[in-house]
Motif scaffolding. Sequence first.
Motif, PDB file in Angstrom:
ATOM      1  N   TYR A 200      35.767  55.367  41.305  1.00  0.00           N
ATOM      2  CA  TYR A 200      36.437  54.094  41.592  1.00  0.00           C
ATOM      3  C   TYR A 200      35.447  53.041  42.074  1.00  0.00           C
ATOM      4  CZ  TYR A 200      40.831  56.588  41.199  1.00  0.00           C
ATOM      5  OH  TYR A 200      41.879  57.324  40.729  1.00  0.00           O
ATOM      6  N   ARG A 201      34.389  53.472  42.772  1.00  0.00           N
ATOM      7  CA  ARG A 201      33.425  52.520  43.307  1.00  0.00           C
ATOM      8  C   ARG A 201      32.725  51.742  42.197  1.00  0.00           C
ATOM      9  NH1 ARG A 201      29.523  55.412  46.935  1.00  0.00           N
ATOM     10  NH2 ARG A 201      31.325  56.617  47.540  1.00  0.00           N
ATOM     11  N   LYS A 202      32.454  52.410  41.084  1.00  0.00           N
ATOM     12  CA  LYS A 202      31.793  51.732  39.968  1.00  0.00           C
ATOM     13  C   LYS A 202      32.747  50.776  39.255  1.00  0.00           C
ATOM     14  CE  LYS A 202      28.644  55.517  38.949  1.00  0.00           C
ATOM     15  NZ  LYS A 202      28.322  56.568  37.995  1.00  0.00           N
ATOM     16  N   ARG A 203      34.012  51.103  39.281  1.00  0.00           N
ATOM     17  CA  ARG A 203      34.977  50.335  38.512  1.00  0.00           C
ATOM     18  C   ARG A 203      35.499  49.118  39.265  1.00  0.00           C
ATOM     19  NH1 ARG A 203      40.865  51.613  36.798  1.00  0.00           N
ATOM     20  NH2 ARG A 203      40.954  52.560  38.839  1.00  0.00           N
ATOM     21  N   LEU A 204      35.634  49.220  40.599  1.00  0.00           N
ATOM     22  CA  LEU A 204      36.282  48.149  41.371  1.00  0.00           C
ATOM     23  C   LEU A 204      35.304  47.033  41.732  1.00  0.00           C
ATOM     24  CD1 LEU A 204      38.515  50.232  43.789  1.00  0.00           C
ATOM     25  CD2 LEU A 204      39.198  49.039  41.720  1.00  0.00           C
ATOM     26  N   VAL A 205      35.826  45.843  41.793  1.00  0.00           N
ATOM     27  CA  VAL A 205      35.056  44.671  42.195  1.00  0.00           C
ATOM     28  C   VAL A 205      35.482  44.311  43.608  1.00  0.00           C
ATOM     29  CG1 VAL A 205      34.628  42.233  41.705  1.00  0.00           C
ATOM     30  CG2 VAL A 205      34.974  43.833  39.826  1.00  0.00           C
ATOM     31  N   ARG A 206      34.503  44.159  44.489  1.00  0.00           N
ATOM     32  CA  ARG A 206      34.817  43.804  45.869  1.00  0.00           C
ATOM     33  C   ARG A 206      35.065  42.301  45.937  1.00  0.00           C
ATOM     34  NH1 ARG A 206      33.445  45.750  51.414  1.00  0.00           N
ATOM     35  NH2 ARG A 206      33.595  47.739  50.394  1.00  0.00           N
ATOM     36  N   THR A 207      36.224  41.942  46.463  1.00  0.00           N
ATOM     37  CA  THR A 207      36.577  40.522  46.554  1.00  0.00           C
ATOM     38  C   THR A 207      36.263  40.002  47.945  1.00  0.00           C
ATOM     39  OG1 THR A 207      38.815  41.043  47.237  1.00  0.00           O
ATOM     40  CG2 THR A 207      38.436  40.767  44.881  1.00  0.00           C
ATOM     41  N   ARG A 208      35.954  38.741  47.999  1.00  0.00           N
ATOM     42  CA  ARG A 208      35.618  38.097  49.276  1.00  0.00           C
ATOM     43  C   ARG A 208      36.624  37.000  49.617  1.00  0.00           C
ATOM     44  NH1 ARG A 208      32.376  41.720  50.691  1.00  0.00           N
ATOM     45  NH2 ARG A 208      30.326  41.824  49.806  1.00  0.00           N
ATOM     46  N   GLY A 209      37.685  36.881  48.878  1.00  0.00           N
ATOM     47  CA  GLY A 209      38.677  35.844  49.156  1.00  0.00           C
ATOM     48  C   GLY A 209      39.260  35.340  47.850  1.00  0.00           C
ATOM     49  N   TRP A 210      39.681  34.100  47.875  1.00  0.00           N
ATOM     50  CA  TRP A 210      40.357  33.494  46.726  1.00  0.00           C
ATOM     51  C   TRP A 210      39.364  32.791  45.816  1.00  0.00           C
ATOM     52  CZ3 TRP A 210      45.203  34.736  45.794  1.00  0.00           C
ATOM     53  CH2 TRP A 210      45.973  35.211  46.835  1.00  0.00           C
ATOM     54  N   ARG A 211      38.224  33.359  45.612  1.00  0.00           N
ATOM     55  CA  ARG A 211      37.220  32.734  44.753  1.00  0.00           C
ATOM     56  C   ARG A 211      37.492  33.050  43.293  1.00  0.00           C
ATOM     57  NH1 ARG A 211      31.997  34.568  48.073  1.00  0.00           N
ATOM     58  NH2 ARG A 211      32.658  33.718  50.046  1.00  0.00           N
ATOM     59  N   MET A 212      37.097  32.099  42.449  1.00  0.00           N
ATOM     60  CA  MET A 212      37.257  32.294  41.006  1.00  0.00           C
ATOM     61  C   MET A 212      35.898  32.090  40.351  1.00  0.00           C
ATOM     62  SD  MET A 212      40.711  30.078  40.431  1.00  0.00           S
ATOM     63  CE  MET A 212      40.959  30.523  38.741  1.00  0.00           C
ATOM     64  N   THR A 213      35.688  32.794  39.260  1.00  0.00           N
ATOM     65  CA  THR A 213      34.463  32.571  38.504  1.00  0.00           C
ATOM     66  C   THR A 213      34.598  31.251  37.743  1.00  0.00           C
ATOM     67  OG1 THR A 213      35.292  33.731  36.562  1.00  0.00           O
ATOM     68  CG2 THR A 213      34.131  35.053  38.211  1.00  0.00           C
ATOM     69  N   GLN A 214      33.470  30.755  37.263  1.00  0.00           N
ATOM     70  CA  GLN A 214      33.497  29.494  36.514  1.00  0.00           C
ATOM     71  C   GLN A 214      34.355  29.612  35.260  1.00  0.00           C
ATOM     72  OE1 GLN A 214      32.230  26.482  37.193  1.00  0.00           O
ATOM     73  NE2 GLN A 214      31.628  27.242  39.213  1.00  0.00           N
ATOM     74  N   ARG A 215      34.283  30.753  34.608  1.00  0.00           N
ATOM     75  CA  ARG A 215      35.070  30.964  33.393  1.00  0.00           C
ATOM     76  C   ARG A 215      36.571  30.937  33.700  1.00  0.00           C
ATOM     77  NH1 ARG A 215      35.754  36.453  30.903  1.00  0.00           N
ATOM     78  NH2 ARG A 215      37.149  36.043  29.201  1.00  0.00           N
ATOM     79  N   GLU A 216      36.971  31.646  34.775  1.00  0.00           N
ATOM     80  CA  GLU A 216      38.376  31.638  35.168  1.00  0.00           C
ATOM     81  C   GLU A 216      38.834  30.238  35.564  1.00  0.00           C
ATOM     82  OE1 GLU A 216      38.887  36.111  37.039  1.00  0.00           O
ATOM     83  OE2 GLU A 216      38.127  34.497  38.309  1.00  0.00           O
ATOM     84  N   LEU A 217      37.974  29.526  36.274  1.00  0.00           N
ATOM     85  CA  LEU A 217      38.316  28.171  36.698  1.00  0.00           C
ATOM     86  C   LEU A 217      38.494  27.244  35.502  1.00  0.00           C
ATOM     87  CD1 LEU A 217      38.731  26.331  39.127  1.00  0.00           C
ATOM     88  CD2 LEU A 217      36.298  25.818  39.062  1.00  0.00           C
ATOM     89  N   ARG A 218      37.591  27.325  34.517  1.00  0.00           N
ATOM     90  CA  ARG A 218      37.718  26.487  33.314  1.00  0.00           C
ATOM     91  C   ARG A 218      38.991  26.820  32.548  1.00  0.00           C
ATOM     92  NH1 ARG A 218      32.104  27.416  32.695  1.00  0.00           N
ATOM     93  NH2 ARG A 218      32.584  29.100  31.263  1.00  0.00           N
ATOM     94  N   ARG A 219      39.286  28.104  32.433  1.00  0.00           N
ATOM     95  CA  ARG A 219      40.493  28.504  31.708  1.00  0.00           C
ATOM     96  C   ARG A 219      41.754  28.013  32.425  1.00  0.00           C
ATOM     97  NH1 ARG A 219      41.030  34.681  30.342  1.00  0.00           N
ATOM     98  NH2 ARG A 219      42.311  34.712  32.188  1.00  0.00           N
TER      99      ARG A 219
END
Length: 194
Positions: free
Chosen positions: A109-128
């Motif tokens: 699971y450690r390799k698969r999961l992404v640790r989140t730090r809050g309500w941040r979005m990547t640039q790609r998600e933000l553009r979409r």
Amino acid sequence: MKGFFGTLPDIVNSDQIDLNVNFQEMFRGNGTALARLKAQFTAMQDTVEVTAHVAQKVIAPFFILMLLGSSVSYLVRYLTDLKHDNVCQTVRLQELLRTRGVEELPEAYRKRLVRTRGWRMTQRELRRCLWQGTILGFYGLVCALILGLDHLIYSVLQTLLSWAQDIPGVNTAISLHLKQKLKQEEPVKSSYYG
């Protein structure tokens, strides 16, 4: 249908054809029988339409409730279950693991999961999101514009109609004078005597 065909007048008596048939009465009888049949079919069609309309009104809320229920259950499982299709390691998920006595995530699971730090979005998600939000906003703006113009046109037409009804009537007279010259033709000989 049996009753309908029973009301039609017979022109056949046993094995012989009845030659003294009143065809007008037969056509009239056929016409009334067809009118009754048409009324029965119309009544059945109206009943089916009303039944379908009521069924749609009754069934639609069940589908909406099923949709909402499945959405809520998906969201709850997404936020709390490691085996679900989520890839974000949220604070809530970490708290649930600690309450169950798991301090470290398993290696798979450690390799698969992404640790989140809050309500941040990547640039790609933000553009979409911005693109889809722009399209949705433009659609809403066009709908509001169409509704506003519809209301404006309706108000103008209502005002014009009330104004046009107050215009007094005008009496008019039209006279036509026509002159027609008939050309004399030779009489046509006819063999018909009547």
